[in-house]
Design an enzyme around this catalytic site. Structure first.
Site: not given
Length: 328
Positions: A12, A14, A192, A195, A273-274
């Protein structure tokens, strides 16, 4: 060897969200674009909450305007990932940011990204695969175009389709056409949910879109029936603990439900994630999970086994990655 030194699989990530801030600042300087408002005084990304994070994310994307930009970005991302022990990664790529959703432009961007991925595999011994994502807050019609781009380039490298963006816009079911288009092209599916959308959004993702993986999904901990459904369906959660803590879903790693979900039989994996936005790396994720739950090398090996089984890659790639994991 510490747990942080172990080889790792990340599912996962981005692509634009993994852009080092110094890389974005350099591109902005080269193109004479003023992005000073999105950085803190220490040079890191500056955002207040999730909605503002999305705005800063999209502002950073303003300097990524050509296939060459994405080629350079891909090399920077994979060098950083490899330095943190990642041997296999899947990255979320949006045609909206790579050619504006035009399939011909998308092919040019994709060729540049793949070229960089091939170079990185030779240099850093890391394998990358692409998961095309639509952006939820861009709406269902735009998602159809992303799905078309995904279907037209599905194959050994583009192996999946998913959805990111603001969970507060629409429902999972609003995007069913896009996901069916991708499924018919042979792409595997993730989205997604769970969350900010709550446990019910995870149930909707699984039932309405038929995904086999869920990005985040941690709010499933609030619903025992949903947990049993995830176990029965063998759905894998792409969990990003550091991201969840920074965005305020949980106060710290010790309060994060990843261990409870795993103990109840849910398939969980670990990702960033980021990463530069959330001040994390895969090394840090492993270190913090070790501190919070006393997980050892055996626990992380099991997490990698789960991730390898859930990876959207072919069997030959899976076997190559498995050998990398077994080197330790």
């Amino acid at each position: 060897m510490t747990v942080a030194d172990l080889p790792k699989i990340e599912l996962h990530l981005h692509h634009e969200g993994a852009a080092p801030p110094e890389f974005i600042r350099q591109l902005a300087h080269e193109k004479r674009i003023d992005l000073s408002g999105i950085f803190k005084s220490d040079g890191s990304y500056d955002f207040r909450d999730f909605a503002h994070f999305l705005s800063v994310y999209e502002a950073a994307c303003e300097v990524l305007k050509s296939p060459e930009d994405f080629r350079r970005l891909t090399l920077a991302i994979l060098e950083e990932s490899a330095a943190n022990g990642v041997v296999y990664s899947e990255t979320f790529l949006s045609p909206d940011f790579c050619g504006g959703g035009d399939v011909h432009a998308w092919r040019d961007y994709l060729n540049a990204i793949q070229d960089a991925a091939d170079e990185a595999e030779r240099k850093f011994d890391i394998t990358l695969r692409g998961v095309v994502t639509c952006v939820r807050h861009f709406g269902p019609e735009q998602a159809k175009q992303s799905a078309y781009c995904a279907a037209e380039t599905a194959g050994d490298w583009i192996t999946g389709f998913g959805m990111g963006g603001n969970e507060g816009v629409g429902t999972q079911g609003d995007y069913k056409w896009a996901f069916e288009c991708a499924r018919e092209a042979g792409l595997r599916l993730t989205t997604h949910a769970g969350e900010f959308g709550g446990a019910e959004s995870v149930r909707d993702a699984v039932r309405d879109l038929g995904v086999e993986r869920v990005g985040h999904g941690v709010r499933a901990i609030e619903d025992d029936d949903l947990i049993r459904e995830l176990v029965d369906r063998e759905v894998t959660l792409e969990v990003c603990p550091g991201s969840n803590v920074v965005l305020g879903l949980f106060p710290d790693f010790a309060a994060h439900p990843i261990a409870r979900l795993r103990d109840q039989g849910v398939n969980v994996t670990v990702s960033t994630d980021d990463p530069p936005f959330f001040h994390t790396t895969m090394r840090r994720e492993y270190e913090m999970l070790h501190q919070a739950f006393c997980w050892d090398a055996e626990d992380f090996a099991a997490l990698n086994d789960t991730a390898l089984n859930a990876a959207f890659c072919d069997d030959d790639t899976r076997e190559r990655v498995k050998k990398r994991l077994e080197r330790t």
